[in-house]
Design a protein around this motif. Sequence first.
Motif, PDB file in Angstrom:
ATOM      1  N   ALA A 156       2.507 -14.929   4.867  1.00 55.40           N
ATOM      2  CA  ALA A 156       1.918 -14.481   6.377  1.00 55.40           C
ATOM      3  C   ALA A 156       1.994 -13.057   6.363  1.00 55.40           C
ATOM      4  O   ALA A 156       1.399 -12.343   7.183  1.00 55.40           O
ATOM      5  CB  ALA A 156       2.920 -15.050   7.373  1.00 55.40           C
ATOM      6  N   VAL A 157       2.694 -12.235   5.658  1.00 56.90           N
ATOM      7  CA  VAL A 157       2.908 -10.704   5.611  1.00 56.90           C
ATOM      8  C   VAL A 157       1.889 -10.169   4.570  1.00 56.90           C
ATOM      9  O   VAL A 157       1.060  -9.183   4.878  1.00 56.90           O
ATOM     10  CB  VAL A 157       4.400 -10.372   5.145  1.00 56.90           C
ATOM     11  N   THR A 158       2.093 -10.808   3.145  1.00 55.28           N
ATOM     12  CA  THR A 158       1.181 -10.230   2.204  1.00 55.28           C
ATOM     13  C   THR A 158      -0.158 -10.159   2.323  1.00 55.28           C
ATOM     14  O   THR A 158      -1.121  -9.350   1.816  1.00 55.28           O
ATOM     15  CB  THR A 158       1.669 -10.949   0.696  1.00 55.28           C
ATOM     16  N   ARG A 159      -0.720 -11.263   2.983  1.00 53.41           N
ATOM     17  CA  ARG A 159      -2.163 -11.354   3.193  1.00 53.41           C
ATOM     18  C   ARG A 159      -2.592 -10.356   4.149  1.00 53.41           C
ATOM     19  O   ARG A 159      -3.860  -9.965   4.270  1.00 53.41           O
ATOM     20  CB  ARG A 159      -2.540 -12.682   3.754  1.00 53.41           C
ATOM     21  N   LEU A 160      -1.941  -9.490   4.790  1.00 51.73           N
ATOM     22  CA  LEU A 160      -2.209  -8.520   5.619  1.00 51.73           C
ATOM     23  C   LEU A 160      -2.188  -7.260   5.014  1.00 51.73           C
ATOM     24  O   LEU A 160      -2.407  -5.911   5.431  1.00 51.73           O
ATOM     25  CB  LEU A 160      -1.345  -8.241   6.859  1.00 51.73           C
ATOM     26  N   LEU A 161      -1.742  -7.161   3.854  1.00 46.81           N
ATOM     27  CA  LEU A 161      -1.711  -5.957   2.854  1.00 46.81           C
ATOM     28  C   LEU A 161      -2.944  -5.385   2.393  1.00 46.81           C
ATOM     29  O   LEU A 161      -3.723  -6.244   1.678  1.00 46.81           O
ATOM     30  CB  LEU A 161      -0.608  -6.275   1.790  1.00 46.81           C
ATOM     31  N   ASP A 162      -3.366  -4.252   2.250  1.00 45.45           N
ATOM     32  CA  ASP A 162      -4.422  -3.689   1.617  1.00 45.45           C
ATOM     33  C   ASP A 162      -4.148  -2.011   1.232  1.00 45.45           C
ATOM     34  O   ASP A 162      -2.955  -1.667   1.633  1.00 45.45           O
ATOM     35  CB  ASP A 162      -5.728  -3.683   2.122  1.00 45.45           C
ATOM     36  N   GLU A 163      -5.065  -1.490   0.807  1.00 51.53           N
ATOM     37  CA  GLU A 163      -4.480  -0.324   0.107  1.00 51.53           C
ATOM     38  C   GLU A 163      -4.326   1.008   1.554  1.00 51.53           C
ATOM     39  O   GLU A 163      -3.785   2.116   1.290  1.00 51.53           O
ATOM     40  CB  GLU A 163      -5.845   0.398  -0.603  1.00 51.53           C
ATOM     41  N   THR A 164      -4.641   0.307   2.653  1.00 56.68           N
ATOM     42  CA  THR A 164      -4.490   1.241   4.025  1.00 56.68           C
ATOM     43  C   THR A 164      -2.979   1.155   4.497  1.00 56.68           C
ATOM     44  O   THR A 164      -2.598   2.052   5.335  1.00 56.68           O
ATOM     45  CB  THR A 164      -5.565   0.953   4.969  1.00 56.68           C
ATOM     46  N   ALA A 188       8.354  -6.994  -2.867  1.00 56.72           N
ATOM     47  CA  ALA A 188       7.489  -6.750  -4.282  1.00 56.72           C
ATOM     48  C   ALA A 188       5.992  -6.467  -3.893  1.00 56.72           C
ATOM     49  O   ALA A 188       5.181  -5.607  -4.644  1.00 56.72           O
ATOM     50  CB  ALA A 188       7.800  -7.711  -5.286  1.00 56.72           C
ATOM     51  N   ALA A 189       5.478  -7.285  -3.028  1.00 59.56           N
ATOM     52  CA  ALA A 189       4.114  -7.187  -2.756  1.00 59.56           C
ATOM     53  C   ALA A 189       3.664  -5.810  -2.134  1.00 59.56           C
ATOM     54  O   ALA A 189       2.718  -5.245  -2.267  1.00 59.56           O
ATOM     55  CB  ALA A 189       3.550  -8.102  -1.605  1.00 59.56           C
ATOM     56  N   ALA A 190       4.574  -5.581  -1.365  1.00 58.31           N
ATOM     57  CA  ALA A 190       4.461  -4.054  -0.760  1.00 58.31           C
ATOM     58  C   ALA A 190       4.324  -2.784  -1.620  1.00 58.31           C
ATOM     59  O   ALA A 190       3.598  -2.118  -1.770  1.00 58.31           O
ATOM     60  CB  ALA A 190       5.371  -4.038   0.353  1.00 58.31           C
ATOM     61  N   ARG A 191       5.383  -3.085  -2.463  1.00 58.79           N
ATOM     62  CA  ARG A 191       5.329  -2.228  -3.641  1.00 58.79           C
ATOM     63  C   ARG A 191       4.030  -2.054  -4.400  1.00 58.79           C
ATOM     64  O   ARG A 191       3.486  -1.005  -4.991  1.00 58.79           O
ATOM     65  CB  ARG A 191       6.697  -2.255  -4.553  1.00 58.79           C
ATOM     66  N   GLU A 192       3.731  -3.141  -4.611  1.00 57.01           N
ATOM     67  CA  GLU A 192       2.363  -3.124  -5.491  1.00 57.01           C
ATOM     68  C   GLU A 192       1.106  -2.447  -4.738  1.00 57.01           C
ATOM     69  O   GLU A 192       0.171  -1.901  -5.567  1.00 57.01           O
ATOM     70  CB  GLU A 192       1.949  -4.709  -5.985  1.00 57.01           C
ATOM     71  N   THR A 193       1.250  -2.565  -3.334  1.00 53.57           N
ATOM     72  CA  THR A 193       0.095  -1.894  -2.945  1.00 53.57           C
ATOM     73  C   THR A 193       0.264  -0.387  -2.520  1.00 53.57           C
ATOM     74  O   THR A 193      -0.442   0.325  -1.892  1.00 53.57           O
ATOM     75  CB  THR A 193      -0.360  -2.486  -1.441  1.00 53.57           C
TER      76      THR A 193
END
Length: 408
Positions: A156-164, A188-193
Amino acid sequence: MSEVLDVEDVRSRFPALERTEQGRPVAYLDGPGGTQVPETVIEAMASTLRRGVSNLGGGFGASDEAVRITNESRQAIADLFNGDPTGVVFGQNMTSLTFAVSRALAATWSEGDSVVLTGLDHDANFTPWQRVAAERGIEVRVAEPDRETGELAPDAVTRLLDETVRLVAVPFASNALGNVVDVAAICAAARETGAISYVDAVHAGPHRLIDVAAVGADFVAASSYKFFGPHIGVLHGLPEHLATMDAYKVRPAPSDPPGKWETGTQSFESLAGVTAAVGHIASLGTGEGRSAIESGMARIGDHERELGRRFLEGIAGMRHVRLYGVPEMNEHRVATFAVAVDGMHPDHVAAVMAERGVYVWSGHYYAVNLMDRLGLLDGGGLVRIGFVHYNTAEEVDRVLEVLGSLAG
């Protein structure tokens, strides 16, 4: 397997638990709003004031005492969080610390950037970010929990992540429902982006072992008064962030972390209380330092799970009581429960319990987004019942007795 917690020994350490009303001991089931403190914390604070303490930097005995107290408290939180003492910052409360970090981080953002927040959070991990986002023209994306269980799945959180995305702010555990979030996966997902992660661990503090290294968060915020200490906020930030970010501070204040993030003089008696609160948790385990904290928290967890199971089994047959949140006592929840009683305003339910010496909360508990999404905000929210390690099976039965008596 951890050894069984000696609850009677634990209770003997908390003077407030001797309180009685109408000849009956009070049941403090209001822990989610703030826990009671053991005698060791009270004595640590009082002895600091009795002995005398001066401000930092004086070069004389009472000032040296302030330095010692401050350093010991940083080390205590580093042990509690498995972090770095140079990354430990104290403040008035978690809310104030979060506003400070939000202003500093936002100064590096620009139009076109975005932040990811959640609909599960206490407002202290929502409004500070929303405010600075509005000031900087930043997009706010909100990850929503499941409407039935209140669970916030990582995707629910990670699908909202992108380079912005510049920041992801999430709760470790819901202060309203008791649901636990898989913050390690989200961080972990936040760190990757390339996004900064900010975890509100206030409600997790008394219930779950916090390991900032394992979680992988850039910032973890908590409140000492939720884990048996005094009213003071705690922030653990990665030292490299604290060093490079521009803090809002007066000119003579330290230019290096963690001091540059601590506005004004800290409450040294409170810092002594923080060290004692961590010491209380460690005293429930075996070994020293972090290992004692780990085994102490394991015993706390085992005891609270038994209380939680007893409560859930007790309300299972009450058709007039509706539970919100994860319906099982498993790794996805702590022993904090939000319920509604058919036909009764939450404030009335809490008042009836108070009349019988059972302290619980009613309302939204600052989880306003969650209550709004559940359609409960205008109706007074829910009744919140929280168990910590000093609570007993008998107290679980007392709250069940009151809830049972409220059947229409």
